[in-house]
Design a protein around this motif. Structure first.
Motif, mmCIF file in Angstrom:
data_model
loop_
_atom_site.group_PDB
_atom_site.id
_atom_site.type_symbol
_atom_site.label_atom_id
_atom_site.label_comp_id
_atom_site.label_asym_id
_atom_site.label_seq_id
_atom_site.Cartn_x
_atom_site.Cartn_y
_atom_site.Cartn_z
ATOM 1 N N LEU A 1 0.859 -1.177 0.000
ATOM 2 C CA LEU A 1 0.000 0.000 0.000
ATOM 3 C C LEU A 1 0.898 1.230 0.000
ATOM 4 O O LEU A 1 1.837 1.317 0.807
ATOM 5 C CB LEU A 1 -0.894 -0.008 1.241
ATOM 6 N N SER A 2 0.644 2.177 -0.901
ATOM 7 C CA SER A 2 1.512 3.345 -1.009
ATOM 8 C C SER A 2 1.422 4.222 0.233
ATOM 9 O O SER A 2 0.359 4.350 0.851
ATOM 10 C CB SER A 2 1.174 4.163 -2.260
ATOM 11 N N LYS A 3 2.540 4.828 0.594
ATOM 12 C CA LYS A 3 2.561 5.770 1.714
ATOM 13 C C LYS A 3 2.156 7.174 1.273
ATOM 14 O O LYS A 3 1.780 7.990 2.108
ATOM 15 C CB LYS A 3 3.949 5.799 2.347
ATOM 16 N N HIS A 4 2.252 7.426 -0.029
ATOM 17 C CA HIS A 4 1.909 8.740 -0.558
ATOM 18 C C HIS A 4 0.582 8.671 -1.302
ATOM 19 O O HIS A 4 0.143 7.598 -1.736
ATOM 20 C CB HIS A 4 3.027 9.250 -1.477
ATOM 21 N N ASP A 5 -0.042 9.822 -1.469
ATOM 22 C CA ASP A 5 -1.382 9.907 -2.045
ATOM 23 C C ASP A 5 -1.362 10.484 -3.453
ATOM 24 O O ASP A 5 -0.407 11.150 -3.861
ATOM 25 C CB ASP A 5 -2.284 10.794 -1.174
ATOM 26 N N ILE A 6 -2.440 10.229 -4.169
ATOM 27 C CA ILE A 6 -2.659 10.832 -5.481
ATOM 28 C C ILE A 6 -4.116 11.289 -5.538
ATOM 29 O O ILE A 6 -5.006 10.643 -4.958
ATOM 30 C CB ILE A 6 -2.347 9.843 -6.626
ATOM 31 N N THR B 1 -8.051 12.308 -1.907
ATOM 32 C CA THR B 1 -6.751 11.659 -2.001
ATOM 33 C C THR B 1 -6.916 10.147 -1.925
ATOM 34 O O THR B 1 -7.748 9.627 -1.185
ATOM 35 C CB THR B 1 -5.821 12.136 -0.879
ATOM 36 N N LEU B 2 -6.112 9.445 -2.712
ATOM 37 C CA LEU B 2 -6.194 7.996 -2.834
ATOM 38 C C LEU B 2 -4.814 7.384 -2.685
ATOM 39 O O LEU B 2 -3.802 8.024 -2.982
ATOM 40 C CB LEU B 2 -6.769 7.620 -4.195
ATOM 41 N N LYS B 3 -4.776 6.146 -2.259
ATOM 42 C CA LYS B 3 -3.522 5.405 -2.170
ATOM 43 C C LYS B 3 -3.544 4.246 -3.168
ATOM 44 O O LYS B 3 -4.587 3.656 -3.427
ATOM 45 C CB LYS B 3 -3.305 4.872 -0.755
ATOM 46 N N LEU B 4 -2.378 3.929 -3.698
ATOM 47 C CA LEU B 4 -2.229 2.795 -4.601
ATOM 48 C C LEU B 4 -2.045 1.510 -3.808
ATOM 49 O O LEU B 4 -1.463 1.526 -2.724
ATOM 50 C CB LEU B 4 -0.990 2.972 -5.472
ATOM 51 N N TYR B 5 -2.489 0.403 -4.375
ATOM 52 C CA TYR B 5 -2.180 -0.865 -3.731
ATOM 53 C C TYR B 5 -2.183 -1.992 -4.755
ATOM 54 O O TYR B 5 -2.823 -1.922 -5.804
ATOM 55 C CB TYR B 5 -3.165 -1.179 -2.600
ATOM 56 N N ALA B 6 -1.438 -3.031 -4.435
ATOM 57 C CA ALA B 6 -1.452 -4.278 -5.194
ATOM 58 C C ALA B 6 -1.536 -5.406 -4.176
ATOM 59 O O ALA B 6 -0.829 -5.388 -3.161
ATOM 60 C CB ALA B 6 -0.200 -4.418 -6.052
ATOM 61 N N SER B 7 -2.397 -6.376 -4.452
ATOM 62 C CA SER B 7 -2.595 -7.424 -3.444
ATOM 63 C C SER B 7 -3.034 -8.727 -4.083
ATOM 64 O O SER B 7 -3.516 -8.768 -5.217
ATOM 65 C CB SER B 7 -3.652 -6.987 -2.414
ATOM 66 N N SER B 8 -2.862 -9.783 -3.318
ATOM 67 C CA SER B 8 -3.429 -11.095 -3.637
ATOM 68 C C SER B 8 -4.296 -11.504 -2.464
ATOM 69 O O SER B 8 -3.894 -11.355 -1.305
ATOM 70 C CB SER B 8 -2.322 -12.128 -3.867
ATOM 71 N N GLU B 9 -5.493 -12.026 -2.750
ATOM 72 C CA GLU B 9 -6.448 -12.343 -1.691
ATOM 73 C C GLU B 9 -7.295 -13.545 -2.108
ATOM 74 O O GLU B 9 -7.524 -13.769 -3.295
ATOM 75 C CB GLU B 9 -7.392 -11.152 -1.437
ATOM 76 N N THR B 10 -7.773 -14.278 -1.133
ATOM 77 C CA THR B 10 -8.780 -15.285 -1.436
ATOM 78 C C THR B 10 -10.117 -14.599 -1.678
ATOM 79 O O THR B 10 -10.364 -13.494 -1.199
ATOM 80 C CB THR B 10 -8.924 -16.305 -0.285
ATOM 81 N N ASN B 11 -10.957 -15.271 -2.448
ATOM 82 C CA ASN B 11 -12.284 -14.750 -2.733
ATOM 83 C C ASN B 11 -13.289 -15.851 -2.396
ATOM 84 O O ASN B 11 -13.473 -16.794 -3.166
ATOM 85 C CB ASN B 11 -12.396 -14.341 -4.205
ATOM 86 N N HIS B 12 -13.894 -15.711 -1.246
ATOM 87 C CA HIS B 12 -14.759 -16.770 -0.730
ATOM 88 C C HIS B 12 -15.941 -17.055 -1.652
ATOM 89 O O HIS B 12 -16.383 -18.198 -1.802
ATOM 90 C CB HIS B 12 -15.250 -16.385 0.670
ATOM 91 N N LYS B 13 -16.443 -16.001 -2.315
ATOM 92 C CA LYS B 13 -17.613 -16.175 -3.168
ATOM 93 C C LYS B 13 -17.272 -16.893 -4.474
ATOM 94 O O LYS B 13 -18.104 -17.606 -5.040
ATOM 95 C CB LYS B 13 -18.235 -14.818 -3.469
ATOM 96 N N LYS B 14 -16.043 -16.708 -4.968
ATOM 97 C CA LYS B 14 -15.654 -17.318 -6.242
ATOM 98 C C LYS B 14 -15.110 -18.726 -6.074
ATOM 99 O O LYS B 14 -15.069 -19.500 -7.027
ATOM 100 C CB LYS B 14 -14.623 -16.436 -6.944
#
Length: 291
Positions: free
Chosen positions: A131-136, A250-263
């Motif tokens: 998760l980015s520490k800076h905003d856009i 203001t928004l933060k960038l993120y990249a993630s991997s997660e389980t998806n219980h519904k899928k």
């Protein structure tokens, strides 16, 4: 002797010109590479300025903690540990030969949190998130990534206090038939940690995303959002259509991997999987472009 001196001066001058020309070529190439992919072959004036605080080529040996919060250990954002049953694990995020890797692993012996998320316990699977520490506020975002064929949701997006926009969320349910569509989600947070996911789009593509690295771009301002895939515009809409009322916040960038219980959840044989990111680049509009 006088003639020889003149000749030598001319040679030195020519060598200097050649060196300056080479430097100009190199500088031009570098500048061209740091433009949004859709503009690299364009002759139009460029109105974007690279945001160095948010951009990362991932060419270091360690993750730049001045730019990124790596989720895990004691630094979970908003105390959210992941989309249960998976939990973010700090060591699942690492750099490998200029590539940021987010690993998802079958990890039943990990010391999972005893808390539950939406009534679901954390168990068996560990994933990762930066998760980015800076905003856009608005601009142009680009990521070059290779998405694994996996029963894990691999995501890239931006998030604010009340809204989240996932530029993509990719999940493979059938490994023998790789997905050829891009899924994007607009999320409106109602009461954390419970959220409502709205306006889910599936954009058809001509290639399987898991076969290679691809470049995903998103451009937005106060009025509209544009999405690009490998330099081609594939989607455009007014921001109101995404129910993104806080787009100007203001928004933060993120990249993630997660389980998806519904899928559907992965089994032990489905893992590990590796979400690979070559770079993340962010541009802000110059003062001239924003007029």
């Amino acid at each position: 002797m006088y003639r020889l001196t003149i000749v030598m001066l001319v040679i030195i001058h020519l060598m200097g010109c050649k060196q300056n020309h080479q430097q100009q070529i190199t500088k031009s190439v570098i500048q061209k590479e740091l433009l949004p992919f859709i503009l690299q072959s364009s002759t139009l004036p460029q109105y974007w300025q690279l945001n160095h605080k948010l951009s990362d080529e991932f060419n270091s040996t360690t993750i730049d903690t001045a730019k990124w919060n790596v989720q895990g250990v004691n630094n979970y954002s908003n105390n959210w540990k992941g989309n249960a049953p998976s939990q973010f694990k700090h060591s699942n995020i690492y750099l490998d030969s200029g590539i940021l890797v987010i690993q998802s692993a079958w990890d039943p012996n990990y010391k999972f949190s005893e808390a539950k998320y939406n009534g679901i316990a954390y168990e068996n699977v560990t994933t990762g998130k930066i998760l980015s520490k800076h905003d856009i506020t608005h601009g142009f975002i680009e990521i070059k990534a290779k998405i694994p064929p996996s029963k894990i949701s691999n995501i890239f997006g931006v998030k604010g206090q009340f809204n989240e926009f996932q530029i993509f969320e990719q999940y493979e349910s059938n490994f023998s038939s790789p997905q050829q569509s891009l899924t994007l989600n607009s999320i409106q947070l109602t009461q954390q940690p419970i959220f409502n996911k709205v306006n889910i789009f599936n954009l058809p593509l001509e290639v399987a995303l898991s076969n290679d690295f691809h470049i995903y771009g998103c451009e937005w301002n106060a009025h509209e959002v544009k999405l690009y895939f490998d330099g081609k515009l594939i989607y455009k809409t007014q921001k109101d259509q995404l129910l993104w009322s806080k787009l100007n916040n203001t928004l933060k960038l993120y990249a993630s991997s997660e389980t998806n219980h519904k899928k559907g959840l992965p089994n032990e044989t489905d893992l590990p999987s590796y979400y690979e990111i070559d770079y993340i680049r962010v541009w802000n509009p110059t003062s001239f472009a924003s007029k």
